[in-house]
Design a protein around this motif. Sequence first.
Motif, mmCIF file in Angstrom:
data_model
loop_
_atom_site.group_PDB
_atom_site.id
_atom_site.type_symbol
_atom_site.label_atom_id
_atom_site.label_comp_id
_atom_site.label_asym_id
_atom_site.label_seq_id
_atom_site.Cartn_x
_atom_site.Cartn_y
_atom_site.Cartn_z
ATOM 1 N N LEU A 21 68.793 26.974 135.163
ATOM 2 C CA LEU A 21 69.511 27.145 133.939
ATOM 3 C C LEU A 21 70.805 27.521 134.324
ATOM 4 C CD1 LEU A 21 69.853 27.258 130.752
ATOM 5 C CD2 LEU A 21 68.805 29.442 130.750
ATOM 6 N N ILE A 22 72.182 26.850 134.466
ATOM 7 C CA ILE A 22 73.396 27.329 134.787
ATOM 8 C C ILE A 22 74.104 27.686 133.427
ATOM 9 C CG2 ILE A 22 73.006 26.041 136.875
ATOM 10 C CD1 ILE A 22 74.957 23.933 135.595
ATOM 11 N N ALA A 23 73.871 27.424 132.469
ATOM 12 C CA ALA A 23 74.651 27.782 131.384
ATOM 13 C C ALA A 23 74.380 27.860 129.932
ATOM 14 C CB ALA A 23 76.151 27.149 131.388
ATOM 15 N N ALA A 24 74.872 28.443 128.943
ATOM 16 C CA ALA A 24 74.123 28.235 127.621
ATOM 17 C C ALA A 24 75.623 28.450 126.644
ATOM 18 C CB ALA A 24 73.132 29.205 127.345
ATOM 19 N N ALA A 25 74.992 27.390 125.589
ATOM 20 C CA ALA A 25 76.065 27.407 124.219
ATOM 21 C C ALA A 25 75.195 27.651 123.142
ATOM 22 C CB ALA A 25 77.148 26.364 124.422
ATOM 23 N N LYS A 26 76.172 27.942 122.286
ATOM 24 C CA LYS A 26 75.607 28.016 120.795
ATOM 25 C C LYS A 26 76.410 27.435 119.829
ATOM 26 C CE LYS A 26 74.397 31.840 117.248
ATOM 27 N NZ LYS A 26 74.000 33.157 117.169
ATOM 28 N N ILE A 27 76.094 26.657 118.983
ATOM 29 C CA ILE A 27 76.848 26.174 117.699
ATOM 30 C C ILE A 27 76.550 27.097 116.456
ATOM 31 C CG2 ILE A 27 76.750 24.233 115.921
ATOM 32 C CD1 ILE A 27 78.105 23.186 118.170
ATOM 33 N N ASP A 28 75.366 27.501 116.314
ATOM 34 C CA ASP A 28 74.974 28.227 114.972
ATOM 35 C C ASP A 28 73.433 28.712 115.498
ATOM 36 O OD1 ASP A 28 73.114 26.144 114.279
ATOM 37 O OD2 ASP A 28 74.802 25.279 112.900
ATOM 38 N N ASP A 29 72.805 29.353 114.346
ATOM 39 C CA ASP A 29 71.597 30.151 114.787
ATOM 40 C C ASP A 29 70.432 28.885 114.669
ATOM 41 O OD1 ASP A 29 72.403 32.547 114.545
ATOM 42 O OD2 ASP A 29 72.007 32.917 112.600
ATOM 43 N N ARG A 30 70.794 27.620 114.800
ATOM 44 C CA ARG A 30 69.662 26.601 114.747
ATOM 45 C C ARG A 30 69.971 25.547 115.790
ATOM 46 N NH1 ARG A 30 70.173 22.881 110.515
ATOM 47 N NH2 ARG A 30 68.404 22.071 111.483
ATOM 48 N N ARG A 31 71.445 25.577 116.458
ATOM 49 C CA ARG A 31 71.778 24.791 117.843
ATOM 50 C C ARG A 31 72.273 25.280 118.795
ATOM 51 N NH1 ARG A 31 75.334 21.108 113.965
ATOM 52 N NH2 ARG A 31 75.867 23.180 113.163
ATOM 53 N N TYR A 32 71.476 24.877 119.939
ATOM 54 C CA TYR A 32 71.855 25.748 121.147
ATOM 55 C C TYR A 32 71.937 24.574 122.458
ATOM 56 C CZ TYR A 32 70.690 30.062 119.144
ATOM 57 O OH TYR A 32 70.902 31.098 118.237
#
Length: 122
Positions: free
Chosen positions: A76-87
């Motif tokens: 796992l090299i990175a993470a992002a979030k759109i909202d509380d349902r989408r990652y």
Amino acid sequence: METTDWNHATHIAKDELPPAITTYLAAQHARDLDVAMAYYTDTSTVIDDGRTYTGRREIRDWLAQSSSEYTYTIDLIAAAKIDDRRYDAVHHLEGDFPGGTVDLHFRFHLDNDKITTLVIEP
């Protein structure tokens, strides 16, 4: 299926991903199908390598097949979030698959800590 503009995602620390995602990913990487499948519903959908898998039976078959087809490492090299349902959980893979190395986005849509949709794409 709803579309998401992933260009508007906010980068987050990897440890900020919801437990449903981190536990699922750990189970998938450990090839623990029972734990991984606990995060899907009867109507969940996975899209991987241009194919769509819908429902528990198809997703379990996909997980079993994909975990045995190639040998690889995954980080796992990175993470992002759109909202509380989408990652988006970005992974770097190296192994004996065609090309030998790739960065893949694991794009999750969650509902009540269950995966409703998972799209895996470069």
